[in-house]
Design an enzyme around this catalytic site. Structure first.
Site, PDB file in Angstrom:
ATOM      1  N   LYS A  46     -11.236  -2.550  -4.381  1.00 20.74           N
ATOM      2  CA  LYS A  46     -10.676  -1.311  -3.848  1.00 20.74           C
ATOM      3  C   LYS A  46     -10.969  -1.278  -2.353  1.00 20.74           C
ATOM      4  O   LYS A  46     -11.985  -1.797  -1.910  1.00 20.74           O
ATOM      5  CB  LYS A  46     -11.356  -0.136  -4.566  1.00 20.74           C
ATOM      6  CG  LYS A  46     -10.965   1.188  -4.016  1.00 20.74           C
ATOM      7  CD  LYS A  46     -10.797   2.244  -5.087  1.00 20.74           C
ATOM      8  CE  LYS A  46     -10.114   3.463  -4.481  1.00 20.74           C
ATOM      9  NZ  LYS A  46      -8.746   3.227  -4.020  1.00 20.74           N
ATOM     10  N   ASN A  70       0.915   7.264  -6.874  1.00 24.22           N
ATOM     11  CA  ASN A  70      -0.492   7.597  -6.728  1.00 24.22           C
ATOM     12  C   ASN A  70      -0.797   8.106  -5.340  1.00 24.22           C
ATOM     13  O   ASN A  70      -0.141   7.737  -4.364  1.00 24.22           O
ATOM     14  CB  ASN A  70      -1.381   6.405  -7.099  1.00 24.22           C
ATOM     15  CG  ASN A  70      -1.641   5.495  -5.916  1.00 24.22           C
ATOM     16  OD1 ASN A  70      -2.461   5.813  -5.056  1.00 24.22           O
ATOM     17  ND2 ASN A  70      -0.921   4.387  -5.845  1.00 24.22           N
ATOM     18  N   ASN A 100     -10.838  -5.837   0.251  1.00 26.52           N
ATOM     19  CA  ASN A 100      -9.798  -5.115   0.971  1.00 26.52           C
ATOM     20  C   ASN A 100     -10.476  -4.046   1.815  1.00 26.52           C
ATOM     21  O   ASN A 100     -11.370  -3.350   1.345  1.00 26.52           O
ATOM     22  CB  ASN A 100      -8.833  -4.474  -0.034  1.00 26.52           C
ATOM     23  CG  ASN A 100      -7.680  -3.749   0.635  1.00 26.52           C
ATOM     24  OD1 ASN A 100      -7.878  -2.760   1.337  1.00 26.52           O
ATOM     25  ND2 ASN A 100      -6.478  -4.222   0.406  1.00 26.52           N
ATOM     26  N   ASN A 128      -5.982  -3.872   4.972  1.00 26.15           N
ATOM     27  CA  ASN A 128      -5.028  -2.815   4.642  1.00 26.15           C
ATOM     28  C   ASN A 128      -4.605  -2.153   5.943  1.00 26.15           C
ATOM     29  O   ASN A 128      -5.412  -1.489   6.594  1.00 26.15           O
ATOM     30  CB  ASN A 128      -5.714  -1.813   3.702  1.00 26.15           C
ATOM     31  CG  ASN A 128      -4.838  -0.627   3.372  1.00 26.15           C
ATOM     32  OD1 ASN A 128      -3.745  -0.466   3.907  1.00 26.15           O
ATOM     33  ND2 ASN A 128      -5.317   0.229   2.483  1.00 26.15           N
ATOM     34  N   CYS A 131      -2.778   2.528   6.995  1.00 21.36           N
ATOM     35  CA  CYS A 131      -3.412   3.816   7.254  1.00 21.36           C
ATOM     36  C   CYS A 131      -3.259   4.184   8.728  1.00 21.36           C
ATOM     37  O   CYS A 131      -2.958   3.339   9.560  1.00 21.36           O
ATOM     38  CB  CYS A 131      -4.869   3.800   6.796  1.00 21.36           C
ATOM     39  SG  CYS A 131      -5.802   2.522   7.563  1.00 21.36           S
ATOM     40  N   GLY A 218       4.555  -0.334  -9.704  1.00 20.67           N
ATOM     41  CA  GLY A 218       5.112  -0.597 -11.034  1.00 20.67           C
ATOM     42  C   GLY A 218       6.485  -1.237 -10.965  1.00 20.67           C
ATOM     43  O   GLY A 218       7.052  -1.428  -9.880  1.00 20.67           O
ATOM     44  N   GLY A 266      -1.248  -5.363 -10.471  1.00 17.08           N
ATOM     45  CA  GLY A 266      -1.957  -4.087 -10.323  1.00 17.08           C
ATOM     46  C   GLY A 266      -1.642  -3.144 -11.455  1.00 17.08           C
ATOM     47  O   GLY A 266      -2.287  -3.147 -12.507  1.00 17.08           O
TER      48      GLY A 266
END
Lengths: 315, 261
Positions: A46, A70, A100, A128, A131, A218, A266
């Site tokens: 995470k 999410n 990550n 990542n 952000c 998904g 995932g």
């Protein structure tokens, strides 16, 4: 006949080209009692940041047809606790652990990279860049080629670990961002992060998510992700890790054919924690059926096949 | 916790929307404790992405488990149509389970609607430990709590309310709660958030210890994805994971004023 499905990306050896995607697999210890980590070539933690983050108010997820929205809000325990509490667990794992991480300024990314560089159990970092740059304009790093370049360069300067840059799909042209990351020194690109989305409760008139908007993952996003891997494979020559809606074996094969050298799984583990094992078995059976000796024979094959087809037509 | 396959043994329709699904799954059943839950995968997951969390309603002979199911959306609708012999995937048992109450204390159990589910399994454990609670069960209408017959058989002392008076006293269970409050009584509760919030006020006013079972939208069920969080009183850790830190919490752990419903 044995088939080779291991791959080497930069200096990372993956015995299986399937990686647990960041965010869905926690810090790795939560799922261990259920299946161990046997299914994975590597796991990605995470996202971790310099300071702990409490995350967004609930509800944090909303199921959509073939997808999951999410809005966790990057909740994490912070780098200090991560090093103290989680890294010791990784010593006993015999698969590579990739961390990550993210920052809210270019300096913070550099600082994080430096802190992670010194930890022996970590085999690579995944950056990542989805952000905001809180120190300056608030713009999301991964939305801008220049910021993407600067962040990647800052990370690269501060670590000898292989650097994976994880790209966001919420951009006008992902190819420009991919090139910027590569020019900044990225060893590997992983794509895509979640697609921006939203859901509304029509009874209350309010957003379904406490964080208002969220990221869609998904099977719903698979075609989007696949096309982006396809596009990026056309413009960079560094390895690509494909992510986005891979649920079953054939999905993974498509990503390899589009140019990915490995894939991340995932959301699929939520409906079936054994899905990585099934995907692995499918890849082996597929290669056998095609009388191929190695996964390398299908990586990027669609680009080649299409070229051949166009040549035939134009002849 | 185990990743397992389970075979449907029985699907009892108790009323319009309420079902009891019995599943043959020894590895999960024999390791389960009251208050724990399972994540069930609707078979042939079509366009659904997630498994669904269910409290364990009962465990039979350490071999079978049952869940109380209320049709609320697509997932529960699909699960309610399952017939015997169908197999489905699941993982469990998950979460912490109820702590065994101190036998010297008087125990009051408060359940709202299908929130009653974990107390049926728990009742057996209480019985084995010679603990005799007072059981309060509230529902909107008789059809929403058709399982009350099961509970009548296992609890000696039971009090029922429905909002329309179709069975038991008319009103909400919390309207009558004060009548049952005694010094030093211990409360276990499970049900809708407004009900739990009212209990929180009563427990605080009377300085009572209480435990509750919470539910939340969940994705992994094992504490990894941080989807199912609930607001925590502890300022350091603003959220608790319903699946892993719970689903059973002490009433004092939850920041009720921040609990949106």
């Amino acid at each position: 006949m044995t088939v080779e499905i291991s791959v080497d990306l930069a200096n990372i050896h993956l015995s299986v080209p399937i990686i647990a995607a960041s965010g869905t697999y926690g810090y790795g210890d939560e799922y261990q009692p259920l299946l161990g980590h046997q299914a994975w070539g590597a796991i990605i933690t995470k996202a971790v940041s310099l300071k702990p983050l409490i995350g967004n108010p609930p509800p944090r997820i909303w199921e959509t047809p073939c997808g999951l929205l999410n809005s966790i809000g990057l909740q994490n325990i912070g780098i200090e606790r991560f090093i103290k509490e989680k890294c010791p667990i990784y010593k006993s794992l015999n698969i590579p652990v990739i961390v990550n991480f993210f920052g809210f300024s270019i300096e913070e990314y550099g600082e994080m990279a430096k802190l992670l560089d010194s930890i022996e159990v970590i085999k690579a970092v995944e950056v990542n860049i989805s952000c905001p740059n809180k120190k300056e304009t608030g713009m999301i790093f991964g939305h801008d080629p220049k910021l993407t370049f600067q962040v990647t360069a800052a990370v690269k300067e501060n670590t000898n670990l292989p650097v994976i840059v994880k790209l966001t799909p919420n951009v006008t042209d992902i190819k420009n961002i991919a090139i910027a990351a590569k020019d900044g020194g990225a060893d590997i690109l992983s794509l895509v992060n979640t697609v921006s989305g939203m859901a509304i409760d029509i009874e209350s008139g309010l957003p379904r998510l406490g964080g208002i908007t969220g990221g869609l993952s998904g099977p719903a996003i698979k075609p989007i992700a696949l096309k982006m891997v396809w596009d990026v494979a056309e413009v960079v020559d560094i390895p690509i890790i494909g992510i986005g809606g891979i649920k079953e074996g054939p999905d993974a094969i498509e990503f390899f054919m589009a140019g990915a050298s490995a894939v991340q799984i995932g959301t699929a583990i939520f409906s079936d924690p054994t899905s990585p094992l099934k995907i692995k078995d499918y890849i082996v059976e597929f290669l056998k059926r095609k009388k191929m000796k190695s996964i390398n024979e299908i990586i990027g094959i669609t680009h080649q096949k299409l070229k051949e087809k166009m040549e035939r037509i134009n002849r | 916790m185990f990743e397992a396959r389970g075979k449907i043994i029985k699907n009892q329709r108790l009323s319009d929307r309420i079902f009891i699904l019995t599943i043959d799954c020894e590895v999960v059943a024999k390791n389960a404790n009251p208050g724990q839950f399972v994540m069930l995968s609707p078979p042939k997951i079509t366009n659904l992405t997630l498994r669904r969390p269910f409290s364990l309603y009962n465990v039979i002979d350490d071999k079978q488990l049952s869940i109380l199911l209320k049709v609320a959306g697509k997932g529960t609708q699909l699960l309610s149509t399952l017939t015997p012999e169908i197999e489905l995937s699941l993982h469990g048992p998950l979460g912490n389970g109820f702590p065994l109450p101190n036998p010297s204390k008087k125990l009051l159990i408060v359940a709202g609607g299908v929130g009653a589910a974990p107390f049926y399994f728990f009742a057996h454990k209480l019985k084995n430990n010679h603990i005799k609670p007072i059981f309060l069960l509230g529902g909107k209408t008789k059809n929403e709590i058709p399982f009350y017959e099961d509970f009548k058989k296992i609890f000696d002392s039971i009090f029922i309310t429905t909002e329309d008076g179709t069975i038991g006293k008319k009103g909400m269970i919390t309207d009558y709660l004060n009548d049952f409050i005694e010094d030093d009584i211990l409360i276990y509760a499970s049900g809708p958030i407004p009900m739990l919030k009212k209990i929180a006020l009563i427990a605080e006013k009377n300085d009572l210890d209480w435990f509750l079972s919470l539910e939340s939208y969940m994705a992994c069920g094992v504490g990894a994805c941080l989807s199912c969080v609930v607001p925590a009183k502890n300022e350091q850790q603003k959220y608790l994971r319903c699946c892993k830190d719970g689903p059973i919490f002490s009433g004092k752990q939850i920041a009720w004023e921040r609990y949106d419903c």
